[in-house]
Motif scaffolding. Sequence first.
Motif, mmCIF file in Angstrom:
data_model
loop_
_atom_site.group_PDB
_atom_site.id
_atom_site.type_symbol
_atom_site.label_atom_id
_atom_site.label_comp_id
_atom_site.label_asym_id
_atom_site.label_seq_id
_atom_site.Cartn_x
_atom_site.Cartn_y
_atom_site.Cartn_z
ATOM 1 N N GLY A 41 0.821 -1.198 0.000
ATOM 2 C CA GLY A 41 0.000 0.000 0.000
ATOM 3 C C GLY A 41 0.857 1.252 0.000
ATOM 4 N N GLU A 44 -0.467 7.397 3.657
ATOM 5 C CA GLU A 44 -1.181 8.663 3.524
ATOM 6 C C GLU A 44 -0.650 9.683 4.519
ATOM 7 N N GLN A 53 -1.153 5.632 8.614
ATOM 8 C CA GLN A 53 -2.368 5.438 7.820
ATOM 9 C C GLN A 53 -1.966 5.065 6.396
ATOM 10 N N ARG A 55 -3.205 3.461 2.547
ATOM 11 C CA ARG A 55 -4.241 3.080 1.582
ATOM 12 C C ARG A 55 -3.701 1.835 0.898
ATOM 13 N N TRP A 56 -4.223 0.677 1.323
ATOM 14 C CA TRP A 56 -3.748 -0.598 0.797
ATOM 15 C C TRP A 56 -4.253 -0.812 -0.623
ATOM 16 N N ASP A 57 -3.442 -1.462 -1.452
ATOM 17 C CA ASP A 57 -3.807 -1.706 -2.849
ATOM 18 C C ASP A 57 -5.093 -2.510 -2.978
ATOM 19 N N GLY A 59 -7.686 -2.069 -1.282
ATOM 20 C CA GLY A 59 -8.839 -1.222 -0.979
ATOM 21 C C GLY A 59 -9.017 -0.910 0.492
ATOM 22 N N SER A 60 -8.331 -1.621 1.367
ATOM 23 C CA SER A 60 -8.439 -1.384 2.803
ATOM 24 C C SER A 60 -7.780 -0.060 3.184
ATOM 25 N N GLY A 61 -8.283 0.561 4.231
ATOM 26 C CA GLY A 61 -7.684 1.777 4.761
ATOM 27 C C GLY A 61 -7.202 1.583 6.192
#
Length: 74
Positions: A41, A44, A53, A55-57, A59-61
């Motif tokens: 990811g 951020e 924080q 933003r995983w590839d 889709g998870s945050g």
Amino acid sequence: MQNFPSKETLERLRKMYPAGTRVELVSMNDPYTKLAPGDRGTVEFVDAIGTIQVRWDCGSGLGVAYGEDVIRKI
């Protein structure tokens, strides 16, 4: 109970993991996450308690908890 990082540690984390840094998950101490070692990811920001924080590839945050989870730069 989690130990919150010092101001110096927060500064070090923010320098190590600026926004846009690509990371890979090594381990996560969360039995409910679908993230797995090797997931990648983009950082951020690092919040006020040292959570990185991401933003995983996939889709998870989900954030990376200071002192609990392990990531590495890629």
